[in-house]
Enzyme design. Structure first.
Site, PDB file in Angstrom:
ATOM      1  CB  SER A 254      37.634 -24.860   5.493  1.00  0.00           C
ATOM      2  OG  SER A 254      36.707 -25.052   6.556  1.00  0.00           O
TER       3      SER A 254
ATOM      4  CG  ASP B 208      29.583 -22.776   2.670  1.00  0.00           C
ATOM      5  OD1 ASP B 208      29.442 -22.799   3.908  1.00  0.00           O
ATOM      6  OD2 ASP B 208      30.658 -23.078   2.110  1.00  0.00           O
TER       7      ASP B 208
ATOM      8  CG  HIS C 174      32.888 -22.716   5.365  1.00  0.00           C
ATOM      9  ND1 HIS C 174      32.518 -23.649   4.409  1.00  0.00           N
ATOM     10  CD2 HIS C 174      33.951 -23.248   6.014  1.00  0.00           C
ATOM     11  CE1 HIS C 174      33.328 -24.690   4.461  1.00  0.00           C
ATOM     12  NE2 HIS C 174      34.206 -24.477   5.436  1.00  0.00           N
TER      13      HIS C 174
END
Length: 390
Positions: free
Chosen positions: A41, A346, A349
């Site tokens: 990610s 978040d 991240h």
């Protein structure tokens, strides 16, 4: 006694050989014409979004993901751009599109195979170890095999140049990858000693992927290390304790978790050193994500962040504005007014502002080994440096 002519010849030879020594130790300046990315990610520009069930889209399919830059969610796990986006901007290249869901991929556009939740080790192997990774089965080997399957078509549709030559002109971003191999067992309650056993296997998977791409013609690799997990909002919440001595008094991070990241990075650097000796004509650059990020926790206000910036910008509840199961993108979960003042986005991240400053430290030093050589870039390309921040 030496004659003046002999002295002159000796001096010229000394200068000549000194020049050879200096130039051979410095990587050549390259005008990269493309970016190819593998990873999770941290570099995913939309693959997981396209791979997901349309009836059950991921959190990054909803605002406030993308609120700072794109103004719409793109599948990036941040409020805006990622490190890979800032690298593309610096090189004057397009943002690298996700492979999955793209209609026409090409070397000119670049190709991104990074997928949210991806692991360095195959899913089946992790399951044998009792480690469940439900997010995706697109591990590093799956990403690499997908690339190999499309390579001939990718080259044929892009240019009349030789395929190996095209790959040689490409900056290959190898990760970040391996973080999820640790995240899953940590969050499943495995012991640190059990998890450490995975490290040599993860390093081997990364090394084999690099060697496989070298065989295809790859010439330049940017290989990121790990993040300081002890400063991650999610980890701080998971391992929260009332014992003050468990925390670094300066940063508020968990040193034992950060030490684990350093352990991984030392193993990775040792392996990259071995690969450099094995492939002396290939430029394998280590990206020090750990120290590039950790300095912000040490001196946050110096870099424009809030003091003691461990809380998530987007989240709710608890000491760190984060609750597992009620995370960013869920209904009723808000976000901060100024994401650029936050390091953590978040809980898992980072914010665009953090990515921007990290990219600057990697592209312009001192967080890349060996350092990039941009001496051959024109002034327009070098001007892109100003957009990276400091």
């Amino acid at each position: 006694m030496a004659s003046p002519l002999k002295k002159l010849i000796s001096s010229l030879l000394l200068i000549f050989f000194s020049t050879i020594t200096v130039s051979s130790s410095e990587p050549p300046c390259k005008r990269y014409k493309s970016i190819i990315s593998f990873g999770d990610s941290i570099a995913d520009t939309g693959n997981y979004l396209h791979l997901s069930d349309v009836n059950h889209p991921p959190q990054a399919a909803f605002l406030p993901y993308g609120v700072t830059f794109f103004n719409v969610p793109t599948g990036r796990n941040s409020d805006g751009r990622l490190i890979i986006d800032f690298i593309a901007e610096f090189l004057g290249l397009p943002y690298v599109p996700p492979y999955f869901g793209s209609q026409n991929v090409s070397f000119e556009q670049g190709v991104n195979f990074a997928v949210y939740g991806a692991t360095a080790l195959d899913r089946a192997f992790l399951l044998e170890k009792g480690i469940v990774s439900d997010f995706t089965n697109v591990s590093l080997s799956v990403q690499l095999n997908t690339f190999k399957q499309i390579l001939a078509n990718l080259c044929a549709s892009s240019s009349s140049r030789d395929c190996r030559e095209m790959l040689g002109d490409t900056l290959i971003l190898m990760g970040e990858i391996g973080g999820n191999d640790y995240n899953y067992p940590f969050f499943e309650g495995k012991s640190i000693n059990e998890i450490k056993e995975l490290t040599p296997l993860i390093i081997k998977a990364i090394s084999e992927a690099i060697a496989g791409l070298i065989d295809l013609g790859g010439k330049t690799f940017l290989v990121p290390g790990s993040f300081p997990a002890g400063c991650s909002t999610a980890y701080l919440t998971l391992f929260q304790t009332s014992k003050e001595e468990e925390y670094d008094p300066l940063t508020g991070c968990l040193p034992w978790l950060n030490d684990f990241g350093k352990y991984h990075d030392e193993q990775l650097k040792t392996e990259l050193k071995r690969l450099r000796k094995l492939y002396p004509h290939v430029n394998i650059i280590y990206a020090d994500y750990y120290n590039s990020l950790y300095r912000f926790y040490q001196e946050p206000t110096k870099y424009g962040f809030k003091n003691r910036p461990l809380a998530a910008c987007c989240g709710v509840g608890g000491q760190y504005n984060f609750t597992i199961g009620k995370e960013c993108g869920y209904e009723g979960v808000g976000y901060c007014q100024n994401p650029s003042e936050y390091i953590n986005w978040d809980g898992y991240h980072l914010t665009e502002a953090t990515h921007q400053k990290m990219a600057h430290g990697i592209l312009n030093g001192p967080y890349a080994t060996p350092a990039f050589n941009w001496s051959c870039l024109d002034s327009e390309s070098v001007d892109n440096e100003s957009s990276l921040g400091s």
